[in-house]
Design a protein around this motif. Sequence first.
Motif, PDB file in Angstrom:
ATOM      1  N   UNK A 117      -2.751  -2.553  -7.015  1.00 56.77           N
ATOM      2  CA  UNK A 117      -2.971  -1.651  -8.144  1.00 56.77           C
ATOM      3  C   UNK A 117      -3.624  -0.340  -7.714  1.00 56.77           C
ATOM      4  N   UNK A 118      -4.101  -0.274  -6.477  1.00 52.76           N
ATOM      5  CA  UNK A 118      -4.744   0.951  -6.024  1.00 52.76           C
ATOM      6  C   UNK A 118      -5.057   0.933  -4.549  1.00 52.76           C
ATOM      7  N   UNK A 119      -5.541   2.067  -4.096  1.00 52.66           N
ATOM      8  CA  UNK A 119      -5.912   2.276  -2.703  1.00 52.66           C
ATOM      9  C   UNK A 119      -7.179   3.116  -2.694  1.00 52.66           C
ATOM     10  N   UNK A 120      -8.101   2.770  -1.820  1.00 50.98           N
ATOM     11  CA  UNK A 120      -9.274   3.608  -1.627  1.00 50.98           C
ATOM     12  C   UNK A 120      -9.552   3.716  -0.144  1.00 50.98           C
ATOM     13  N   UNK A 145     -13.029   0.349  -7.912  1.00 54.63           N
ATOM     14  CA  UNK A 145     -12.892   0.862  -6.552  1.00 54.63           C
ATOM     15  C   UNK A 145     -14.109   1.683  -6.138  1.00 54.63           C
ATOM     16  N   UNK A 146     -14.588   2.545  -7.035  1.00 45.25           N
ATOM     17  CA  UNK A 146     -15.777   3.349  -6.724  1.00 45.25           C
ATOM     18  C   UNK A 146     -16.983   2.446  -6.509  1.00 45.25           C
ATOM     19  N   UNK A 147     -17.153   1.454  -7.364  1.00 46.63           N
ATOM     20  CA  UNK A 147     -18.291   0.529  -7.201  1.00 46.63           C
ATOM     21  C   UNK A 147     -18.185  -0.251  -5.893  1.00 46.63           C
ATOM     22  N   UNK A 148     -16.972  -0.653  -5.506  1.00 46.22           N
ATOM     23  CA  UNK A 148     -16.782  -1.348  -4.230  1.00 46.22           C
ATOM     24  C   UNK A 148     -17.151  -0.426  -3.071  1.00 46.22           C
ATOM     25  N   UNK A 208     -13.237   9.056   0.260  1.00 46.07           N
ATOM     26  CA  UNK A 208     -12.313  10.038   0.823  1.00 46.07           C
ATOM     27  C   UNK A 208     -11.057  10.119  -0.038  1.00 46.07           C
ATOM     28  N   UNK A 209     -10.523   8.981  -0.434  1.00 52.36           N
ATOM     29  CA  UNK A 209      -9.311   8.931  -1.246  1.00 52.36           C
ATOM     30  C   UNK A 209      -9.414   7.834  -2.287  1.00 52.36           C
ATOM     31  N   UNK A 210      -8.804   8.090  -3.419  1.00 50.00           N
ATOM     32  CA  UNK A 210      -8.662   7.070  -4.462  1.00 50.00           C
ATOM     33  C   UNK A 210      -7.321   7.292  -5.136  1.00 50.00           C
ATOM     34  N   UNK A 211      -6.449   6.312  -5.022  1.00 52.41           N
ATOM     35  CA  UNK A 211      -5.132   6.347  -5.649  1.00 52.41           C
ATOM     36  C   UNK A 211      -5.012   5.092  -6.512  1.00 52.41           C
ATOM     37  N   UNK A 212      -4.940   5.279  -7.805  1.00 55.05           N
ATOM     38  CA  UNK A 212      -4.690   4.156  -8.704  1.00 55.05           C
ATOM     39  C   UNK A 212      -3.237   4.284  -9.172  1.00 55.05           C
ATOM     40  N   UNK A 213      -2.472   3.201  -9.020  1.00 51.90           N
ATOM     41  CA  UNK A 213      -1.049   3.216  -9.351  1.00 51.90           C
ATOM     42  C   UNK A 213      -0.829   3.670 -10.785  1.00 51.90           C
ATOM     43  N   UNK A 214       0.224   4.428 -10.985  1.00 55.48           N
ATOM     44  CA  UNK A 214       0.517   5.039 -12.282  1.00 55.48           C
ATOM     45  C   UNK A 214       0.468   4.041 -13.431  1.00 55.48           C
ATOM     46  N   UNK A 215       1.037   2.879 -13.270  1.00 55.38           N
ATOM     47  CA  UNK A 215       1.074   1.903 -14.352  1.00 55.38           C
ATOM     48  C   UNK A 215      -0.212   1.132 -14.551  1.00 55.38           C
ATOM     49  N   UNK A 216      -1.228   1.427 -13.751  1.00 58.82           N
ATOM     50  CA  UNK A 216      -2.472   0.658 -13.824  1.00 58.82           C
ATOM     51  C   UNK A 216      -3.692   1.515 -14.130  1.00 58.82           C
ATOM     52  N   UNK A 217      -3.482   2.753 -14.491  1.00 55.39           N
ATOM     53  CA  UNK A 217      -4.608   3.632 -14.786  1.00 55.39           C
ATOM     54  C   UNK A 217      -5.173   3.340 -16.175  1.00 55.39           C
ATOM     55  N   UNK A 218      -6.456   3.620 -16.332  1.00 55.63           N
ATOM     56  CA  UNK A 218      -7.110   3.403 -17.617  1.00 55.63           C
ATOM     57  C   UNK A 218      -7.496   1.958 -17.882  1.00 55.63           C
ATOM     58  N   UNK A 260       0.834  -1.207   0.000  1.00 55.33           N
ATOM     59  CA  UNK A 260       0.000   0.000   0.000  1.00 55.33           C
ATOM     60  C   UNK A 260       0.867   1.256   0.000  1.00 55.33           C
ATOM     61  N   UNK A 261       1.887   1.271   0.843  1.00 58.61           N
ATOM     62  CA  UNK A 261       2.756   2.448   0.950  1.00 58.61           C
ATOM     63  C   UNK A 261       3.580   2.686  -0.310  1.00 58.61           C
ATOM     64  N   UNK A 262       3.810   1.655  -1.093  1.00 61.07           N
ATOM     65  CA  UNK A 262       4.608   1.781  -2.318  1.00 61.07           C
ATOM     66  C   UNK A 262       3.813   2.336  -3.497  1.00 61.07           C
ATOM     67  N   UNK A 263       2.490   2.411  -3.391  1.00 56.98           N
ATOM     68  CA  UNK A 263       1.664   2.896  -4.510  1.00 56.98           C
ATOM     69  C   UNK A 263       1.971   4.353  -4.832  1.00 56.98           C
TER      70      UNK A 263
END
Length: 156
Positions: free
Chosen positions: A60-63, A102-105, A85-95, A18-21
């Motif tokens: 691949x992400x954090x929410x 994540x939003x649906x979850x 509150x937060x949504x971080x999708x890893x740079x190499x996994x966007x799109x 998680x911290x590496x994202x």
Amino acid sequence: MSANVRVEKIGPGNIDAALALRVLPEQEKNVAPVVKSLAEAYAWGETAWPRLLLDGDEAVGFLMLFVDIAWNPDADPEDRRSGLWRLNIAAGHQGKGYGRYAVEAGCAEVRRRGGDRFFTTWEPGPTGPGEFYRRLGFTPTGETSGGQIVGVRELG
């Protein structure tokens, strides 16, 4: 995105992942890093719902959700809201659909808790994620929070 995508509670076995994202460099001004989110989750206790987004064994992400907080206790303490509150999708996994997943979850978790609306905020402007959230059914409420646009999605 594979069929093995899931959200998982953050604990000793996955905190380093998680911290590496990292998001794309140009997005760093739009979203706090995971380390700040986890510190806030610790400070806010049960109000925060931080989760790691995994595809198989790969992070691949954090929410992180906020759950049932008084939106403006000075104005109306009964105005309680839940949302992203937060949504971080890893740079190499966007799109690849991970943000939508994540939003649906998050929506599913708020529904499970009895909520019928799901809120989020976003940075305005061309590099902000406004279009992404609008495509997912969020509409601006006309409010702002910390300079960010407040959006809501009806879950009904």
